[in-house]
Design a protein around this motif. Sequence first.
Motif, PDB file in Angstrom:
ATOM      1  N   GLN A   1       0.804  -1.228   0.000  1.00  0.00           N
ATOM      2  CA  GLN A   1       0.000   0.000   0.000  1.00  0.00           C
ATOM      3  C   GLN A   1       0.833   1.271   0.000  1.00  0.00           C
ATOM      4  O   GLN A   1       0.490   2.235  -0.685  1.00  0.00           O
ATOM      5  N   PHE A   2       1.908   1.297   0.772  1.00  0.00           N
ATOM      6  CA  PHE A   2       2.688   2.523   0.876  1.00  0.00           C
ATOM      7  C   PHE A   2       3.910   2.502  -0.035  1.00  0.00           C
ATOM      8  O   PHE A   2       4.087   3.388  -0.877  1.00  0.00           O
ATOM      9  N   MET A   3       4.760   1.496   0.137  1.00  0.00           N
ATOM     10  CA  MET A   3       6.009   1.470  -0.628  1.00  0.00           C
ATOM     11  C   MET A   3       5.742   1.347  -2.141  1.00  0.00           C
ATOM     12  O   MET A   3       6.277   2.124  -2.919  1.00  0.00           O
ATOM     13  N   LEU A   4       4.937   0.367  -2.525  1.00  0.00           N
ATOM     14  CA  LEU A   4       4.706   0.161  -3.954  1.00  0.00           C
ATOM     15  C   LEU A   4       3.795   1.234  -4.555  1.00  0.00           C
ATOM     16  O   LEU A   4       4.169   1.892  -5.524  1.00  0.00           O
ATOM     17  N   LYS A   5       2.608   1.387  -3.992  1.00  0.00           N
ATOM     18  CA  LYS A   5       1.635   2.319  -4.582  1.00  0.00           C
ATOM     19  C   LYS A   5       2.040   3.776  -4.434  1.00  0.00           C
ATOM     20  O   LYS A   5       2.002   4.535  -5.397  1.00  0.00           O
ATOM     21  N   GLU A   6       2.386   4.183  -3.228  1.00  0.00           N
ATOM     22  CA  GLU A   6       2.637   5.598  -2.972  1.00  0.00           C
ATOM     23  C   GLU A   6       4.043   6.043  -3.378  1.00  0.00           C
ATOM     24  O   GLU A   6       4.196   7.033  -4.087  1.00  0.00           O
ATOM     25  N   LEU A   7       5.056   5.354  -2.890  1.00  0.00           N
ATOM     26  CA  LEU A   7       6.435   5.794  -3.159  1.00  0.00           C
ATOM     27  C   LEU A   7       6.915   5.463  -4.571  1.00  0.00           C
ATOM     28  O   LEU A   7       7.585   6.272  -5.205  1.00  0.00           O
ATOM     29  N   LEU A   8       6.583   4.259  -5.030  1.00  0.00           N
ATOM     30  CA  LEU A   8       7.113   3.810  -6.310  1.00  0.00           C
ATOM     31  C   LEU A   8       6.101   3.856  -7.435  1.00  0.00           C
ATOM     32  O   LEU A   8       6.461   3.611  -8.592  1.00  0.00           O
ATOM     33  N   GLU A   9       4.858   4.112  -7.110  1.00  0.00           N
ATOM     34  CA  GLU A   9       3.769   4.166  -8.094  1.00  0.00           C
ATOM     35  C   GLU A   9       3.701   2.893  -8.937  1.00  0.00           C
ATOM     36  O   GLU A   9       3.585   2.926 -10.156  1.00  0.00           O
ATOM     37  N   ILE A  10       3.801   1.766  -8.247  1.00  0.00           N
ATOM     38  CA  ILE A  10       3.704   0.450  -8.882  1.00  0.00           C
ATOM     39  C   ILE A  10       2.393  -0.185  -8.444  1.00  0.00           C
ATOM     40  O   ILE A  10       2.100  -0.277  -7.257  1.00  0.00           O
ATOM     41  N   GLU A  11       1.621  -0.630  -9.415  1.00  0.00           N
ATOM     42  CA  GLU A  11       0.359  -1.322  -9.139  1.00  0.00           C
ATOM     43  C   GLU A  11       0.524  -2.771  -9.591  1.00  0.00           C
ATOM     44  O   GLU A  11       0.657  -3.038 -10.791  1.00  0.00           O
ATOM     45  N   LEU A  12       0.548  -3.694  -8.639  1.00  0.00           N
ATOM     46  CA  LEU A  12       0.694  -5.107  -8.974  1.00  0.00           C
ATOM     47  C   LEU A  12      -0.626  -5.684  -9.453  1.00  0.00           C
ATOM     48  O   LEU A  12      -1.697  -5.309  -8.967  1.00  0.00           O
ATOM     49  N   GLU A  13      -0.532  -6.617 -10.388  1.00  0.00           N
ATOM     50  CA  GLU A  13      -1.715  -7.349 -10.808  1.00  0.00           C
ATOM     51  C   GLU A  13      -2.106  -8.310  -9.684  1.00  0.00           C
ATOM     52  O   GLU A  13      -1.298  -8.594  -8.795  1.00  0.00           O
ATOM     53  N   ALA A  14      -3.328  -8.813  -9.734  1.00  0.00           N
ATOM     54  CA  ALA A  14      -3.855  -9.642  -8.639  1.00  0.00           C
ATOM     55  C   ALA A  14      -2.960 -10.846  -8.336  1.00  0.00           C
ATOM     56  O   ALA A  14      -2.695 -11.149  -7.169  1.00  0.00           O
ATOM     57  N   ASP A  15      -2.494 -11.545  -9.377  1.00  0.00           N
ATOM     58  CA  ASP A  15      -1.649 -12.722  -9.131  1.00  0.00           C
ATOM     59  C   ASP A  15      -0.295 -12.327  -8.558  1.00  0.00           C
ATOM     60  O   ASP A  15       0.242 -13.004  -7.681  1.00  0.00           O
ATOM     61  N   GLU A  16       0.282 -11.211  -9.030  1.00  0.00           N
ATOM     62  CA  GLU A  16       1.555 -10.733  -8.477  1.00  0.00           C
ATOM     63  C   GLU A  16       1.396 -10.294  -7.024  1.00  0.00           C
ATOM     64  O   GLU A  16       2.273 -10.527  -6.198  1.00  0.00           O
ATOM     65  N   LEU A  17       0.278  -9.641  -6.723  1.00  0.00           N
ATOM     66  CA  LEU A  17       0.014  -9.192  -5.361  1.00  0.00           C
ATOM     67  C   LEU A  17      -0.140 -10.386  -4.413  1.00  0.00           C
ATOM     68  O   LEU A  17       0.371 -10.370  -3.291  1.00  0.00           O
ATOM     69  N   ALA A  18      -0.819 -11.432  -4.878  1.00  0.00           N
ATOM     70  CA  ALA A  18      -0.982 -12.634  -4.056  1.00  0.00           C
ATOM     71  C   ALA A  18       0.378 -13.248  -3.738  1.00  0.00           C
ATOM     72  O   ALA A  18       0.641 -13.649  -2.597  1.00  0.00           O
ATOM     73  N   LEU A  19       1.270 -13.291  -4.720  1.00  0.00           N
ATOM     74  CA  LEU A  19       2.606 -13.847  -4.489  1.00  0.00           C
ATOM     75  C   LEU A  19       3.466 -12.916  -3.644  1.00  0.00           C
ATOM     76  O   LEU A  19       4.302 -13.380  -2.867  1.00  0.00           O
TER      77      LEU A  19
END
Length: 185
Positions: A131-149
């Motif tokens: 939620q913070f590091m990926l989305k906010e700081l790096l602006e990376i949105e993982l796909e559902a399967d990547e997020l699960a892993l």
Amino acid sequence: MSDRSIQSRLLPSTNEEEAIDRSRPEHVAYSAIRGLQAGFVATLIMTAFRLPILRSLPPSANFWARYVGDDDADEYAGIGLLLHLLYGTSAGAVFGGLFAFWDAERSIEAEQRGLVWGSVYGMALSAFGSQFMLKELLEIELEADELALFHAGHLVYGLALGAWVGSRTEGVGDPEEDYDYGEEN
């Protein structure tokens, strides 16, 4: 000062007549050191779990590329892995210190507490990371399967961390029960 003297000052007493004060700075320091070791091992285990499955670097390479370097994240593979190891090891030290205070009733064995609290801690780090590091700081949105892993990797980290710390917790309960390795008295 001898190693035995240092160890006796840092390790909690297992003498049944002495109450273990888990808030003692020495106990917390020892727990943080134990967590530091556990964080290192757990990060190696998590990385070994995630690399072949996701076939990508930890997001710490993206962090370095964005905020420090001037190349693509793929150019910072070594630094990214080193940062990931540093983050995981440091988070392990925090967990070790917190573990000294958690579950004051000691209703379950240290190993079981380690697994439970390690799982919770690993998933809390995963939520913070996604939620913070990926989305906010790096602006990376993982796909559902990547997020699960991503979450699965952090659960593996938490389990390894908690198992290591819990299995090395001394001075909980009756020492004869805690360290019974099947030897007859």
